[in-house]
Design an enzyme around this catalytic site. Structure first.
Site, short mmCIF file in Angstrom:
data_model
loop_
_atom_site.label_atom_id
_atom_site.label_comp_id
_atom_site.label_asym_id
_atom_site.label_seq_id
_atom_site.Cartn_x
_atom_site.Cartn_y
_atom_site.Cartn_z
N CYS A 140 0.81 -1.23 0.00
CA CYS A 140 0.00 0.00 0.00
C CYS A 140 0.84 1.28 0.00
CB CYS A 140 -0.97 0.01 1.17
SG CYS A 140 -2.19 -1.30 1.04
N HIS A 174 -3.16 7.57 1.89
CA HIS A 174 -3.56 6.24 1.40
C HIS A 174 -4.93 5.94 2.01
CE1 HIS A 174 -3.89 2.10 0.57
NE2 HIS A 174 -3.65 1.70 1.81
N ASN A 184 -9.96 0.14 -0.34
CA ASN A 184 -8.49 0.23 -0.34
C ASN A 184 -7.97 -0.35 -1.65
OD1 ASN A 184 -5.76 -0.10 0.07
ND2 ASN A 184 -5.94 -0.98 2.11
N1 ACO Z 1 -18.37 -7.81 9.26
C1 ACO Z 1 -18.78 -8.07 10.50
N2 ACO Z 1 -17.93 -8.38 11.48
C2 ACO Z 1 -16.63 -8.42 11.21
C3 ACO Z 1 -16.14 -8.17 9.92
C4 ACO Z 1 -17.07 -7.86 8.93
N3 ACO Z 1 -16.70 -7.60 7.64
N4 ACO Z 1 -14.79 -8.28 9.94
C5 ACO Z 1 -14.45 -8.58 11.21
N5 ACO Z 1 -15.57 -8.67 11.98
C6 ACO Z 1 -15.67 -8.99 13.40
C7 ACO Z 1 -14.46 -9.72 13.92
O1 ACO Z 1 -14.56 -11.11 13.66
C8 ACO Z 1 -14.54 -9.42 15.40
O2 ACO Z 1 -15.47 -10.28 15.97
P1 ACO Z 1 -15.21 -10.93 17.44
O3 ACO Z 1 -15.09 -9.76 18.36
O4 ACO Z 1 -16.41 -11.78 17.64
O5 ACO Z 1 -13.93 -11.67 17.27
C9 ACO Z 1 -15.12 -8.01 15.43
O6 ACO Z 1 -15.71 -7.79 14.14
C10 ACO Z 1 -14.08 -6.94 15.70
O7 ACO Z 1 -12.96 -7.18 14.84
P2 ACO Z 1 -11.72 -6.23 14.79
O8 ACO Z 1 -10.74 -6.79 13.82
O9 ACO Z 1 -11.26 -5.94 16.17
O10 ACO Z 1 -12.43 -4.90 14.21
P3 ACO Z 1 -11.79 -3.50 13.95
O11 ACO Z 1 -12.61 -2.46 14.59
O12 ACO Z 1 -10.32 -3.48 14.23
O13 ACO Z 1 -11.98 -3.31 12.38
C11 ACO Z 1 -10.66 -3.51 10.39
C12 ACO Z 1 -11.39 -4.25 11.51
C13 ACO Z 1 -11.69 -2.74 9.61
C14 ACO Z 1 -9.96 -4.53 9.50
C15 ACO Z 1 -9.62 -2.53 10.96
O14 ACO Z 1 -8.88 -3.19 11.95
C16 ACO Z 1 -8.70 -1.94 9.95
O15 ACO Z 1 -9.09 -1.19 9.10
N6 ACO Z 1 -7.38 -2.22 10.08
C17 ACO Z 1 -6.38 -1.57 9.28
C18 ACO Z 1 -6.29 -2.11 7.92
C19 ACO Z 1 -5.28 -1.24 7.18
O16 ACO Z 1 -5.12 -0.08 7.41
N7 ACO Z 1 -4.55 -1.77 6.28
C20 ACO Z 1 -3.58 -0.86 5.64
C21 ACO Z 1 -2.65 -1.51 4.95
S1 ACO Z 1 -3.42 -2.57 3.81
C22 ACO Z 1 -2.13 -3.12 2.80
O17 ACO Z 1 -0.99 -2.78 2.92
C23 ACO Z 1 -2.45 -4.18 1.78
#
Ligand code: ACO
Length: 324
Positions: A114, A251, A281
């Site tokens: 990314c 980004h 993304n």
């Molecule tokens: N729909 C519903 N529930 C979901 C989903 C979904 N699509 N995805 C995950 N959950 C659930 C999880 O299973 C978890 O459930 P649990 O508590 O029963 O285990 C709950 O939601 C919370 O999950 P988290 O991972 O803690 O949720 P978070 O608030 O952190 O959001 C997310 C997840 C959106 C992925 C976030 O962490 C994020 O954006 N992270 C950064 C990603 C990023 O910036 N990447 C950049 C680089 S990408 C690259 O280089 C290719």
């Protein structure tokens, strides 16, 4: 006098097919509300069967060349940032070079996930500033739809396909902050974080392309800290304050990360370019796509100070400050 890489024009391309959160929620255990609330994403584009990363890149390059008002024969450096190349080799840039009608110069890919566009911009900027090339196209192009596990709700909702391109030309400046062009680039990497974000395949490991694996919460935690480091480096190196910045073009991974960076810089929301709601993304394509949009609609104007920042798998991260 010093050479600066001035931006002559930008272009973008998005595949036609739109996939909404509601459509995804029919296939996985998720909802539109969850995805919007946690990420800000409402929809993403997905490439058609047979539509390759190079096809997206070519369309973006053609638009960028038209906006720059130059022909491909004038370009002597093509750098394509991608982590979803058409083939293991040759570089996707080679196909793009042939398709746009660029007959000379150098063409190669840069792989920094990314952060790929910021890395590729830094590489091209260094070529131009030392005089090794005069006119460059820097492209970010991706087809993440091909490396997603469509049953993994933690990753498949986050990514989209697209491409963006920027044409740069080496033009003499005074060496001051008022010069138009790329004023600074700062790149960082820390390979110890591999396991938090990677693709579980590749030519040398499994012989297959693999799919994205991510510890989302951990990546989020690192992103906020590392992006702050990259942004602070740009501000310090140029002796500016955050109030001098006209546009933050981050980004586009997650709206909460974007908003936290805007907030940290004290920038009002109107000065932050956001496309994540419609593009999701698109990895290395997200910044040049956002630039193409914000220049075409007249938000970013000549003379504006534009700060770019990105973080991605590796981990890699970085920033660039550009006087438009
Ligand atoms: N729909 C519903 N529930 C979901 C989903 C979904 N699509 N995805 C995950 N959950 C659930 C999880 O299973 C978890 O459930 P649990 O508590 O029963 O285990 C709950 O939601 C919370 O999950 P988290 O991972 O803690 O949720 P978070 O608030 O952190 O959001 C997310 C997840 C959106 C992925 C976030 O962490 C994020 O954006 N992270 C950064 C990603 C990023 O910036 N990447 C950049 C680089 S990408 C690259 O280089 C290719």
């Amino acid at each position: 006098m010093v050479l600066r890489s001035q931006v002559l024009g930008c272009g973008g391309y998005l595949p036609e097919r739109i996939v909404t959160n509601a459509e995804l929620a029919k296939r996985i255990d998720s909802t539109d509300e969850w995805i919007v609330q946690r990420t800000g994403i409402r929809e993403r584009r997905v490439a058609a069967d047979g539509e390759l990363t190079s096809d997206l890149a070519v369309a973006a390059c053609r638009e960028a060349l038209i906006r720059a008002g130059i022909g491909a024969a004038e370009v002597d450096l093509l750098v394509v940032a991608t982590s979803t190349p058409d083939e293991t080799f040759p570089a996707t840039a080679a196909r793009v070079q042939a398709a746009i009608g660029m007959t000379g110069g150098a063409a190669f890919d840069v792989q920094a996930v990314c952060s790929g566009f910021v890395y590729a911009l830094a590489v091209a900027d260094n070529f131009l500033r030392v005089g090794q090339a005069k006119t460059a196209i820097v492209v970010g192009a991706e087809t993440y739809s091909r490396i997603l596990d469509w049953t993994d709700r933690g990753t498949c909702v986050l990514f989209g396909d697209g491409a963006g391109a920027v044409v740069l030309r080496a033009i003499e400046g005074q060496g001051t902050i008022e010069d138009r062009g790329v004023l600074s680039t700062h790149l960082f990497a820390d390979g110890r974080y591999h396991d938090l974000l990677y693709v579980n395949g590749g030519p040398s490991s499994t012989g297959t392309a693999g799919v994205v694996r991510m510890e989302g919460r951990e990546v989020f935690r690192h992103a906020v800290v590392k992006l702050a480091q990259a942004v602070d480096a740009a501000i310090a190196a140029n002796g500016i304050s955050s109030s001098d910045i006209d546009w933050l073009v981050p980004h586009q991974a997650n709206l909460r990360i974007i908003e936290s960076m805007g907030h940290r810089l004290g920038l009002p929301a109107e000065k932050v370019v956001v496309t994540v709601d419609r593009h999701a993304n698109t990895s290395s394509a997200s910044i040049p796509l956002a630039l193409a949009e914000a220049t075409a609609d007249g938000r970013i104007k000549p003379g504006h100070l534009v700060l770019l920042e990105a973080m991605g798998g590796g981990f890699t991260w970085g920033s660039a400050l550009v006087r438009w």
